[in-house]
Write a protein that holds these residues in place. Structure first.
Motif, mmCIF file in Angstrom:
data_model
loop_
_atom_site.group_PDB
_atom_site.id
_atom_site.type_symbol
_atom_site.label_atom_id
_atom_site.label_comp_id
_atom_site.label_asym_id
_atom_site.label_seq_id
_atom_site.Cartn_x
_atom_site.Cartn_y
_atom_site.Cartn_z
ATOM 1 N N ARG A 178 0.829 -1.210 0.000
ATOM 2 C CA ARG A 178 0.000 0.000 0.000
ATOM 3 C C ARG A 178 0.863 1.259 0.000
ATOM 4 O O ARG A 178 0.582 2.221 -0.727
ATOM 5 N N ARG A 179 1.891 1.241 0.828
ATOM 6 C CA ARG A 179 2.767 2.415 0.919
ATOM 7 C C ARG A 179 3.423 2.720 -0.422
ATOM 8 O O ARG A 179 3.375 3.861 -0.905
ATOM 9 N N ASP A 180 4.013 1.701 -1.044
ATOM 10 C CA ASP A 180 4.707 1.931 -2.307
ATOM 11 C C ASP A 180 3.735 2.294 -3.426
ATOM 12 O O ASP A 180 4.069 3.071 -4.325
ATOM 13 N N ALA A 181 2.516 1.730 -3.372
ATOM 14 C CA ALA A 181 1.508 2.080 -4.376
ATOM 15 C C ALA A 181 1.115 3.543 -4.253
ATOM 16 O O ALA A 181 0.954 4.244 -5.259
ATOM 17 N N LEU A 182 0.977 4.039 -3.021
ATOM 18 C CA LEU A 182 0.593 5.444 -2.827
ATOM 19 C C LEU A 182 1.704 6.377 -3.289
ATOM 20 O O LEU A 182 1.444 7.386 -3.947
ATOM 21 N N TYR A 185 1.725 6.323 -6.995
ATOM 22 C CA TYR A 185 0.531 6.988 -7.539
ATOM 23 C C TYR A 185 0.742 8.498 -7.586
ATOM 24 O O TYR A 185 0.489 9.142 -8.613
ATOM 25 N N PHE A 186 1.196 9.087 -6.478
ATOM 26 C CA PHE A 186 1.387 10.532 -6.451
ATOM 27 C C PHE A 186 2.530 10.960 -7.375
ATOM 28 O O PHE A 186 2.496 12.053 -7.955
ATOM 29 N N ALA A 187 3.547 10.111 -7.529
ATOM 30 C CA ALA A 187 4.628 10.430 -8.464
ATOM 31 C C ALA A 187 4.102 10.447 -9.897
ATOM 32 O O ALA A 187 4.416 11.359 -10.676
ATOM 33 N N ALA A 188 3.297 9.441 -10.261
ATOM 34 C CA ALA A 188 2.727 9.403 -11.608
ATOM 35 C C ALA A 188 1.784 10.567 -11.840
ATOM 36 O O ALA A 188 1.773 11.186 -12.916
ATOM 37 N N SER A 189 0.980 10.907 -10.826
ATOM 38 C CA SER A 189 0.046 12.017 -10.944
ATOM 39 C C SER A 189 0.790 13.333 -11.178
ATOM 40 O O SER A 189 0.394 14.151 -12.016
ATOM 41 N N ALA A 190 1.898 13.543 -10.448
ATOM 42 C CA ALA A 190 2.674 14.775 -10.599
ATOM 43 C C ALA A 190 3.291 14.859 -11.994
ATOM 44 O O ALA A 190 3.297 15.926 -12.620
ATOM 45 N N LEU A 311 -2.708 1.618 -9.936
ATOM 46 C CA LEU A 311 -2.285 1.817 -8.548
ATOM 47 C C LEU A 311 -3.420 2.274 -7.634
ATOM 48 O O LEU A 311 -3.362 2.081 -6.418
ATOM 49 N N ARG A 312 -4.452 2.881 -8.218
ATOM 50 C CA ARG A 312 -5.491 3.530 -7.415
ATOM 51 C C ARG A 312 -6.181 2.608 -6.413
ATOM 52 O O ARG A 312 -6.362 2.997 -5.245
ATOM 53 N N PRO A 313 -6.591 1.381 -6.792
ATOM 54 C CA PRO A 313 -7.292 0.553 -5.801
ATOM 55 C C PRO A 313 -6.486 0.306 -4.528
ATOM 56 O O PRO A 313 -7.033 0.379 -3.423
ATOM 57 N N LEU A 314 -5.208 0.035 -4.671
ATOM 58 C CA LEU A 314 -4.377 -0.230 -3.498
ATOM 59 C C LEU A 314 -4.043 1.059 -2.768
ATOM 60 O O LEU A 314 -4.093 1.120 -1.536
ATOM 61 N N ALA A 315 -3.707 2.134 -3.516
ATOM 62 C CA ALA A 315 -3.363 3.410 -2.882
ATOM 63 C C ALA A 315 -4.554 4.002 -2.141
ATOM 64 O O ALA A 315 -4.401 4.664 -1.106
ATOM 65 N N SER A 316 -5.775 3.748 -2.649
ATOM 66 C CA SER A 316 -6.976 4.305 -2.020
ATOM 67 C C SER A 316 -7.251 3.709 -0.652
ATOM 68 O O SER A 316 -8.030 4.261 0.122
ATOM 69 N N LYS A 317 -6.639 2.589 -0.343
ATOM 70 C CA LYS A 317 -6.801 2.013 0.992
ATOM 71 C C LYS A 317 -6.123 2.876 2.038
ATOM 72 O O LYS A 317 -6.472 2.819 3.224
ATOM 73 N N LEU A 318 -5.139 3.686 1.641
ATOM 74 C CA LEU A 318 -4.498 4.632 2.555
ATOM 75 C C LEU A 318 -5.101 6.024 2.447
ATOM 76 O O LEU A 318 -5.241 6.725 3.449
ATOM 77 N N VAL A 319 -5.431 6.436 1.229
ATOM 78 C CA VAL A 319 -6.034 7.753 1.008
ATOM 79 C C VAL A 319 -7.305 7.545 0.177
ATOM 80 O O VAL A 319 -7.245 7.499 -1.064
#
Length: 323
Positions: A178-182, A185-190, A311-319
């Motif tokens: 989850r941590r690495d996915a988040l 995710y934010f790196a790809a979004s930026a 990445l969104r499904p796993l990253a969304s578990k944190l945010v």
């Protein structure tokens, strides 16, 4: 004397034992206390506060050297999105994160020193550990140690909490997937937002009328000569019924200047009309797209969007609520 030496040896032995065995015990039984103590010790100004500034300047210099030739802005800390977990830029295994709560930069974010003087920009997807959260005149902020180019920086910086996703658990204790996915995710979004901003800037530049500057200069020249003509003609009309301070000589000079200005006006008007016609012809051939029109996505943009979807499904578990 012998008694003093015996006491000194006993105290030295006890102190050495505390220094040797104390930190491991403290880290095992109270990791949060150990982490904050270790972080505070690392930030002690020895021998003065200038040392911290020099260390931060060194870290920034290392980052900029490692990222030379990149598209980072001048003055920014250079880091291209998230670091590969557990691997440094050179491919070697990384040291573990400081035993502190973690977070991640959501998008390109300014960072500051303790006096809230801006130092640069952290890219989206930059992992951080934080040592303090507090209010400031700019809003809630967090004192963070960022991970840049595979290295955790020991010098803390200040980042607005609105630019961060923060968590209470330590970086190493977080669920790695989850941590690495988040972070990714934010790196790809930026990266995606920067590509889109760059594309829009290029399109905006292409939309700019190439005759814009010439038209502005021609208009300014016409306005200037028109203003002088108005002033001279006003004095000429006044002199028709009044005596000028310079008498007939001054009136003669005014009439001469009025004749000159008519020629200058004609030239300025002709130049303005010529440039204005070119400006209008170009504008007619290049109609502006409807408001809100966005440039089409490139293959690189689509690849980043697909990575975010993955990445969104796993990253969304944190945010929760990521888009």
């Amino acid at each position: 004397m012998i008694r003093f030496l015996v006491r000194w040896l006993i105290v030295a032995a006890l102190g050495s034992a505390a220094a040797w065995f104390g930190p491991p015990v403290l880290r095992e039984r109270a990791p949060r206390v150990y982490g904050f103590a270790a972080s505070a010790f690392a930030r002690l100004p020895a021998p003065s506060a200038v040392v911290g500034r020099l260390r931060f300047a060194r870290d920034r210099s290392e980052d900029q050297s490692a990222g030379s030739g990149s598209d980072a802005d001048s003055g920014q800390v250079v880091s291209h999105g998230a670091d590969t977990p557990g691997v440094s830029a050179s491919g070697a295994a990384e040291p573990p994160a400081p035993p502190l709560p973690w977070g991640v930069v959501k998008a390109a974010a300014p960072f500051f020193d303790s006096s809230m003087h801006r130092l640069g920009t952290l890219p989206g997807g930059t992992p951080v550990v934080w040592t303090d959260r507090r209010d400031s005149t700019s809003g809630p902020v967090a004192e963070c140690q960022p991970k840049l180019n595979g290295q955790w920086r020991s010098v803390s910086v200040i980042v607005l909490e609105s630019d961060l996703a923060l968590f209470d658990e330590e970086f190493e204790d977080a669920d790695p997937a989850r941590r690495d996915a988040l972070v990714a995710y934010f790196a790809a979004s930026a990266k995606l937002e920067k590509l889109r901003a760059d594309a829009e800037a290029r399109i905006e530049a292409a939309r700019r009328n190439p005759h814009e500057r010439d038209l502005a200069e021609a208009k300014a020249a016409l306005d200037k000569v028109q203003a002088e003509a108005n002033a001279v003609n006003e004095k000429v009309r006044w002199s028709n019924t009044h005596d000028l301070p310079g008498g007939s000589d001054e009136r003669g000079r005014l009439l001469h200047r009025a004749n000159e200005i008519r020629v200058e006006q004609a030239g300025a008007r002709a130049r303005f009309d010529e440039v204005s016609a070119k400006w209008k012809a170009w504008a007619d051939d290049h109609p502006a797209p409807p408001t809100g029109t966005r440039p089409p996505d490139t293959p690189a943009m689509r690849a980043l969007a697909e990575e975010m979807d993955r990445l969104r499904p796993l990253a969304s578990k944190l945010v929760p609520g990521l888009r």
